[in-house]
Design an enzyme around this catalytic site. Structure first.
Site, PDB file in Angstrom:
ATOM      1  N   LYS A 159     -10.930  -3.994  -5.394  1.00 22.82           N
ATOM      2  CA  LYS A 159      -9.727  -3.168  -5.515  1.00 22.82           C
ATOM      3  C   LYS A 159      -8.522  -4.082  -5.398  1.00 22.82           C
ATOM      4  CE  LYS A 159      -6.980  -1.208  -2.836  1.00 22.82           C
ATOM      5  NZ  LYS A 159      -5.707  -1.473  -3.551  1.00 22.82           N
ATOM      6  N   GLU A 198       5.744 -12.939  10.599  1.00 24.25           N
ATOM      7  CA  GLU A 198       5.522 -13.543   9.286  1.00 24.25           C
ATOM      8  C   GLU A 198       6.659 -13.086   8.349  1.00 24.25           C
ATOM      9  OE1 GLU A 198       1.866 -12.284   7.347  1.00 24.25           O
ATOM     10  OE2 GLU A 198       1.640 -14.294   6.523  1.00 24.25           O
TER      11      GLU A 198
END
Ligand code: SIN
Length: 478
Positions: free
Chosen positions: A175, A382
């Site tokens: 996916k 991040e």
């Protein structure tokens, strides 16, 4: 664009989603709709798993050389059609064409590497300690795998899972990220043309991942899950995988430190920093997230870095010469802007950039900040964007402590000309990968992966195929 499939690829056929739903794909440089692809339901995903399960008993027995040849042919086609694949990737993801071409080569290299590994899967045979028996081990494919891949490297994050899986004799449901399904659909077409048997690779594009994937993860036919994405989602998938005790590979978040010691070649460190920070516009888990420069060289490093980053040409990735494209979507741009605003509110100095670019698309200026406080969110989270925060340190010990003060442990970068220091620092850094005097660790022939909350398992190199193999041991009486 006309050659790009828009349907699901299940059991060797291209099919619409049950119910006929579609999902829009957008160009992040303009915000305009590029295409509509099938939006899979749970029934579609289960059909894909059934196909992978059905294809497995035959595919696992296909001669290793034939599995390798399929990968080799796909490598050749990707290389021949590099321009077409690169343009498609730039349109759906935004990265400049030069970077998209580099990703096509990087992605194809995993197929070439694993074409060569397919014929080198081996076990061992030894006389046991007492001399009266024998130990035989054999390596066998784990079985049907589910791959969930991210939007930042739409092809390479797929090929470095698909390559070793096919080489090992596993079958796959993949996916791709909802933002960038077109590259993966095109890759499916290429593998089909390369002779991959029906059902070995099944592609499910979907607007929602969790509800469509969870039933597969909890299904006893699935044997392995490999995910690249955030630590938050990875943790949830590991929990779901516990039910069927799946083998899991997780390539999760990063917060890479980039250390510049006082004995470093500062110009070389700036060159390395440009790659470690600006490759993929900073939208990489291995992107340098925090720069720590020794106080004796920090001003020179930050000034030179800002001169270079500030001169980056920003624009639509399809325009030749552009060095920085848009962020993937508005949510990501808002996050980056928020991190910069927090740092500035805490006293950080903006050396270049620091703002959104007005107009269509999700552009953000290439940015360098100095004099940050270590508690700035920019340092602890991040970033996934073109923002470089520079901090200073006084001692080697201080640098190592700062570098390791994060739950992440994916990559780190070290610039020093002192060999003893290089070894001391490399042995102390808590990361799965280190760039020593270079700003790039990615390499199809090397083990990519992290420690701590950055993940489990390795992708690439001889290590990468091990994640797709089980070791069976036979105790033999002789
Ligand atoms: C990533 O960091 O997101 C993957 C980058 C790579 O393989 O180079």
């Amino acid at each position: 664009m006309d050659a790009v499939p828009r349907q699901l690829f299940i059991a060797g056929g291209w099919v619409d989603a049950a119910g006929g739903g579609t999902l829009p794909v957008e160009d992040p440089a303009t915000g305009e709709r590029l295409a509509e692809v099938a939006d899979a339901t749970v029934d579609d995903a289960m059909a894909a798993l059934a196909a992978a399960d059905q294809a497995f008993p035959t595919f696992r027995t296909l001669a290793p050389r034939e599995r390798g040849d399929i990968l080799r042919r796909a490598y050749e086609v990707m290389t021949d059609r590099c321009e077409e694949l690169a343009l498609l990737m730039t349109l759906e993801m935004g990265k400049p064409l030069a970077e998209a071409r580099a990703e096509v080569s990087y992605a194809a290299a995993f197929f070439r590497w694993y074409a060569e590994e397919a014929v080198r899967i081996s076990g061992r045979y030894t006389v046991n300690e007492s001399g009266t028996g024998r130990v035989l081990t054999m390596k066998q494919p784990v079985g049907p795998c589910l791959f969930i891949t991210p939007w930042n490297f739409p092809l390479a994050m797929g090929t470095r899972k698909i390559g070793p899986a096919i080489a090992a004799g596993c079958t796959v449901v993949i996916k791709p990220a909802r933002q960038t399904p077109l590259s993966m659909l095109m890759l499916g077409r290429i593998l089909e043309e390369a002779g991959l048997p029906a059902g070995v690779l099944n592609i499910v594009t979907a607007s929602t991942s969790g509800p469509v994937m969870e039933p597969l993860i909890r299904d006893r036919r699935l044997r392995k899950l490999s995910f690249t994405g955030s630590t938050e989602v990875g943790r949830l998938l590991i929990e779901q995988s516990a039910e069927q005790v799946l083998k899991v590979s997780m390539e999760l978040g990063g917060n890479a430190p980039f250390l510049v010691f006082e004995d470093a070649d500062v110009d070389a460190a700036v060159e390395g920093a440009l790659i470690a920070k600006m490759r993929n516009g900073g939208e990489a888990c291995v992107a340098a997230n925090r720069f720590y420069a020794h106080e004796a060289v920090a001003d020179e490093f930050a000034t030179k870095l800002a001169e270079r980053i500030g001169a980056f040409r920003v624009g639509r990735g399809t325009d030749e010469g552009v060095q920085l494209g848009p962020l993937i979507d508005e949510a990501q741009r808002t996050k980056v802007a928020g991190l910069v605003a927090d740092a500035v509110a805490r006293g950080a100095q903006v050396l270049c950039g620091g703002s959104r670019v007005e107009g269509p698309g999700y552009f953000y200026e290439p940015t360098v900040l100095a004099k940050l406080t270590p508690d700035s969110a920019l340092v602890t989270e991040e970033i996934f964007g073109p923002v470089a925060p520079v901090l200073t340190f006084r001692t080697e010990e201080e640098a190592i402590t700062a570098a390791n003060s994060t739950e992440y442990g994916l990559a780190s970068y070290v610039y020093t000309r002192d060999l003893s220091r290089a070894f001391r620092v490399m042995e102390s850094l808590e990361t799965g990968m280190i760039g020593l005097n270079q700003g790039m660790v990615s390499n199809a022939g090397a083990p990519f992966g992290g420690v701590k909350h950055s993940g489990l398992g390795r992708e690439g190199g001889p290590e990468g195929i091990e994640d797709y193999l089980e070791t069976k041991y036979v105790a033999m009486a002789v």
